[in-house]
Design a protein around this motif. Sequence first.
Motif, PDB file in Angstrom:
ATOM      1  N   THR A  21      36.596 -57.330  58.519  1.00 44.15           N
ATOM      2  CA  THR A  21      36.587 -56.082  57.766  1.00 44.15           C
ATOM      3  C   THR A  21      36.432 -54.914  58.730  1.00 44.15           C
ATOM      4  O   THR A  21      35.509 -54.904  59.557  1.00 44.15           O
ATOM      5  N   GLU A  22      37.341 -53.949  58.629  1.00 41.48           N
ATOM      6  CA  GLU A  22      37.324 -52.766  59.493  1.00 41.48           C
ATOM      7  C   GLU A  22      37.299 -53.170  60.959  1.00 41.48           C
ATOM      8  O   GLU A  22      36.492 -52.684  61.746  1.00 41.48           O
ATOM      9  N   GLY A  23      38.198 -54.092  61.310  1.00 39.67           N
ATOM     10  CA  GLY A  23      38.266 -54.543  62.690  1.00 39.67           C
ATOM     11  C   GLY A  23      39.631 -55.076  63.031  1.00 39.67           C
ATOM     12  O   GLY A  23      40.611 -54.868  62.296  1.00 39.67           O
ATOM     13  N   ASP A  24      39.715 -55.772  64.143  1.00 38.49           N
ATOM     14  CA  ASP A  24      40.977 -56.298  64.659  1.00 38.49           C
ATOM     15  C   ASP A  24      40.892 -57.814  64.687  1.00 38.49           C
ATOM     16  O   ASP A  24      39.921 -58.376  65.211  1.00 38.49           O
ATOM     17  N   LEU A  25      41.875 -58.505  64.119  1.00 33.58           N
ATOM     18  CA  LEU A  25      41.926 -59.963  64.094  1.00 33.58           C
ATOM     19  C   LEU A  25      43.113 -60.445  64.911  1.00 33.58           C
ATOM     20  O   LEU A  25      44.254 -60.062  64.647  1.00 33.58           O
ATOM     21  N   ARG A  26      42.833 -61.299  65.886  1.00 34.39           N
ATOM     22  CA  ARG A  26      43.886 -61.855  66.734  1.00 34.39           C
ATOM     23  C   ARG A  26      43.877 -63.368  66.560  1.00 34.39           C
ATOM     24  O   ARG A  26      42.853 -64.019  66.797  1.00 34.39           O
ATOM     25  N   LEU A  27      45.055 -63.905  66.180  1.00 34.69           N
ATOM     26  CA  LEU A  27      45.173 -65.320  65.835  1.00 34.69           C
ATOM     27  C   LEU A  27      46.143 -66.024  66.765  1.00 34.69           C
ATOM     28  O   LEU A  27      47.000 -65.371  67.388  1.00 34.69           O
ATOM     29  N   PRO A  28      46.071 -67.354  66.860  1.00 31.88           N
ATOM     30  CA  PRO A  28      47.037 -68.103  67.673  1.00 31.88           C
ATOM     31  C   PRO A  28      48.443 -67.962  67.104  1.00 31.88           C
ATOM     32  O   PRO A  28      48.641 -67.620  65.923  1.00 31.88           O
ATOM     33  N   ASP A  29      49.420 -68.245  67.951  1.00 28.86           N
ATOM     34  CA  ASP A  29      50.808 -68.224  67.498  1.00 28.86           C
ATOM     35  C   ASP A  29      50.981 -69.162  66.312  1.00 28.86           C
ATOM     36  O   ASP A  29      50.435 -70.274  66.284  1.00 28.86           O
ATOM     37  N   GLY A  30      51.744 -68.711  65.314  1.00 29.38           N
ATOM     38  CA  GLY A  30      51.994 -69.530  64.136  1.00 29.38           C
ATOM     39  C   GLY A  30      51.038 -69.283  63.000  1.00 29.38           C
ATOM     40  O   GLY A  30      51.223 -69.814  61.899  1.00 29.38           O
ATOM     41  N   MET A  31      49.968 -68.521  63.236  1.00 26.73           N
ATOM     42  CA  MET A  31      49.043 -68.163  62.169  1.00 26.73           C
ATOM     43  C   MET A  31      49.177 -66.690  61.854  1.00 26.73           C
ATOM     44  O   MET A  31      49.395 -65.863  62.742  1.00 26.73           O
ATOM     45  N   SER A  32      49.025 -66.345  60.588  1.00 27.90           N
ATOM     46  CA  SER A  32      49.076 -64.940  60.194  1.00 27.90           C
ATOM     47  C   SER A  32      48.047 -64.687  59.106  1.00 27.90           C
ATOM     48  O   SER A  32      47.735 -65.577  58.300  1.00 27.90           O
ATOM     49  N   ALA A  33      47.510 -63.482  59.092  1.00 32.50           N
ATOM     50  CA  ALA A  33      46.452 -63.119  58.161  1.00 32.50           C
ATOM     51  C   ALA A  33      47.014 -62.392  56.952  1.00 32.50           C
ATOM     52  O   ALA A  33      48.105 -61.805  56.994  1.00 32.50           O
ATOM     53  N   VAL A  34      46.262 -62.420  55.874  1.00 33.62           N
ATOM     54  CA  VAL A  34      46.554 -61.625  54.694  1.00 33.62           C
ATOM     55  C   VAL A  34      45.773 -60.323  54.811  1.00 33.62           C
ATOM     56  O   VAL A  34      44.564 -60.334  55.032  1.00 33.62           O
ATOM     57  N   VAL A  35      46.481 -59.196  54.672  1.00 31.05           N
ATOM     58  CA  VAL A  35      45.858 -57.885  54.835  1.00 31.05           C
ATOM     59  C   VAL A  35      45.708 -57.224  53.473  1.00 31.05           C
ATOM     60  O   VAL A  35      46.687 -57.121  52.712  1.00 31.05           O
ATOM     61  N   GLY A  83      43.848 -53.713  52.423  1.00 33.94           N
ATOM     62  CA  GLY A  83      43.046 -52.564  52.813  1.00 33.94           C
ATOM     63  C   GLY A  83      42.428 -52.786  54.178  1.00 33.94           C
ATOM     64  O   GLY A  83      43.115 -53.177  55.142  1.00 33.94           O
ATOM     65  N   PRO A  84      41.102 -52.601  54.309  1.00 36.84           N
ATOM     66  CA  PRO A  84      40.449 -52.761  55.622  1.00 36.84           C
ATOM     67  C   PRO A  84      40.139 -54.210  55.957  1.00 36.84           C
ATOM     68  O   PRO A  84      39.535 -54.478  56.992  1.00 36.84           O
ATOM     69  N   LYS A  85      40.554 -55.138  55.067  1.00 38.87           N
ATOM     70  CA  LYS A  85      40.155 -56.531  55.234  1.00 38.87           C
ATOM     71  C   LYS A  85      41.342 -57.406  55.617  1.00 38.87           C
ATOM     72  O   LYS A  85      42.431 -57.291  55.050  1.00 38.87           O
ATOM     73  N   GLN A  86      41.105 -58.298  56.603  1.00 35.09           N
ATOM     74  CA  GLN A  86      42.104 -59.297  57.002  1.00 35.09           C
ATOM     75  C   GLN A  86      41.464 -60.681  56.826  1.00 35.09           C
ATOM     76  O   GLN A  86      40.332 -60.894  57.245  1.00 35.09           O
ATOM     77  N   THR A  87      42.223 -61.606  56.212  1.00 35.31           N
ATOM     78  CA  THR A  87      41.681 -62.928  55.956  1.00 35.31           C
ATOM     79  C   THR A  87      42.723 -63.996  56.253  1.00 35.31           C
ATOM     80  O   THR A  87      43.928 -63.755  56.194  1.00 35.31           O
ATOM     81  N   ILE A  88      42.228 -65.181  56.570  1.00 33.77           N
ATOM     82  CA  ILE A  88      43.068 -66.360  56.679  1.00 33.77           C
ATOM     83  C   ILE A  88      42.224 -67.581  56.346  1.00 33.77           C
ATOM     84  O   ILE A  88      41.076 -67.685  56.782  1.00 33.77           O
ATOM     85  N   ALA A  89      42.789 -68.449  55.533  1.00 31.02           N
ATOM     86  CA  ALA A  89      42.139 -69.718  55.204  1.00 31.02           C
ATOM     87  C   ALA A  89      43.199 -70.793  55.297  1.00 31.02           C
ATOM     88  O   ALA A  89      44.161 -70.800  54.519  1.00 31.02           O
ATOM     89  N   THR A  90      43.021 -71.708  56.272  1.00 28.73           N
ATOM     90  CA  THR A  90      44.067 -72.702  56.516  1.00 28.73           C
ATOM     91  C   THR A  90      43.485 -73.935  57.195  1.00 28.73           C
ATOM     92  O   THR A  90      42.549 -73.813  57.993  1.00 28.73           O
ATOM     93  N   PRO A  91      44.025 -75.108  56.889  1.00 26.93           N
ATOM     94  CA  PRO A  91      43.620 -76.298  57.657  1.00 26.93           C
ATOM     95  C   PRO A  91      44.270 -76.272  59.038  1.00 26.93           C
ATOM     96  O   PRO A  91      45.387 -75.799  59.205  1.00 26.93           O
ATOM     97  N   VAL A  92      43.562 -76.771  60.009  1.00 32.67           N
ATOM     98  CA  VAL A  92      44.089 -76.890  61.371  1.00 32.67           C
ATOM     99  C   VAL A  92      44.068 -78.373  61.739  1.00 32.67           C
ATOM    100  O   VAL A  92      43.027 -79.028  61.601  1.00 32.67           O
ATOM    101  N   ALA A  93      45.216 -78.903  62.141  1.00 32.67           N
ATOM    102  CA  ALA A  93      45.351 -80.319  62.517  1.00 32.67           C
ATOM    103  C   ALA A  93      44.869 -81.240  61.399  1.00 32.67           C
ATOM    104  O   ALA A  93      44.134 -82.198  61.633  1.00 32.67           O
ATOM    105  N   GLY A  94      45.275 -80.914  60.174  1.00 32.80           N
ATOM    106  CA  GLY A  94      44.952 -81.772  59.044  1.00 32.80           C
ATOM    107  C   GLY A  94      43.641 -81.460  58.363  1.00 32.80           C
ATOM    108  O   GLY A  94      43.278 -82.101  57.371  1.00 32.80           O
ATOM    109  N   GLY A  95      42.895 -80.472  58.843  1.00 32.42           N
ATOM    110  CA  GLY A  95      41.641 -80.088  58.220  1.00 32.42           C
ATOM    111  C   GLY A  95      40.454 -80.886  58.733  1.00 32.42           C
ATOM    112  O   GLY A  95      40.587 -81.827  59.516  1.00 32.42           O
ATOM    113  N   GLY A  96      39.282 -80.486  58.264  1.00 28.74           N
ATOM    114  CA  GLY A  96      38.042 -81.125  58.707  1.00 28.74           C
ATOM    115  C   GLY A  96      36.863 -80.246  58.374  1.00 28.74           C
ATOM    116  O   GLY A  96      36.892 -79.504  57.377  1.00 28.74           O
TER     117      GLY A  96
END
Length: 347
Positions: free
Chosen positions: A298-312, A314-327
């Motif tokens: 919130t009110e900041g900068d989000l940097r993600l690995p290649d292939g991931m993208s955030a949902v924007v 307003g001032p909020k950026q979010t991502i919810a995703t399994p990585v390598a099948g989850g855990g």
Amino acid sequence: MTAPAAPADAPGFSLGRLVDFAKAHFNGPQARRTVARTATLAPGAEVTVLDLSELKGPVTVEGTDRADIEVRLDAALAGVDTADLDAQEKSIRVDLTASGPTAQLRLAQDGRGRRPRFEVRIQVPKRLKVRLGDSRMSAEVRGVAGLDLDDYAGDLRVEDLTGPVTGRYESGRAEFGQGAVLQLKTEGGRVRLERPASVTLESERTGIDIIDAAGPITIKEDYARMDIRGTGGPVRITGDGGTIALRQVAHALVIDATRLTVDAEIDSPVPTTISVKDDDVDVSLPRTGGVQLDVTVTEGDLRLPDGMSAVVAGPKQTIATPVAGGGPLVKLTLERGTMRVRGRSGT
């Protein structure tokens, strides 16, 4: 002229001695001597603590199988002449006493002339706990049943204790060997622990190094500088200000702080919660195994690995995703700052 008469065995007044004292003041001592004192005490079963809180100067304490306490004092004297050294030597006493559960060591001098430099070596029954006080000094303690620090200030080396280190440490450099159990408040200085059994710290403006802990780590900090490499139990960090670098994290991690710069490398898939306000967070995900990633900035900068993208939104950026099948859940929350999530390749 108005001073009381000197003791009968003290050197009398002479113009020559007056000149010698003046030379010593401007040019340093003209005579030196090293003297030794010893003392022993057989503590009763009711004695559980050796109190060294009034000592000033280097002290070494070793726990042994012996039944008594043995103290050796080496004092380096400096004065204007032999008579001055004789008076200083005569005034030095080693008082080792016991009252109730406490044995206490005091080094006494009547205050005549310059203060000697003391060095103390003590052997104690290993069933005893040791207490160090607020006199600035340096100490080595090993093989005893625990250590209590009463606003201790100075360098400290501790090894092979069978009980915890408690109390308050104020300044200097403290090193704790394998198996240490810390329940300690710190203010200033630097604390280094190698393979501790467990760590509970309340630390203000302290440098903290923890290497290959064998058990849990809990730190409540205020502008501390923390470096933790290797975990043997859950890690929990709370507080305000400072920096923390975590490497080889293989157990549950919780960080809840404000103005804390975080750099964490998660070595194994473990439950992770990092919540920070007003600072930067850098997290590397495990190279093997999967996690469930949940990030909110919130009110900041989000940097993600290649292939991931955030949902924007307003001032909020979010991502919810399994990585390598989850855990296990890796939940990262940041308000005002930069969040960087590094992927399995380190990018």
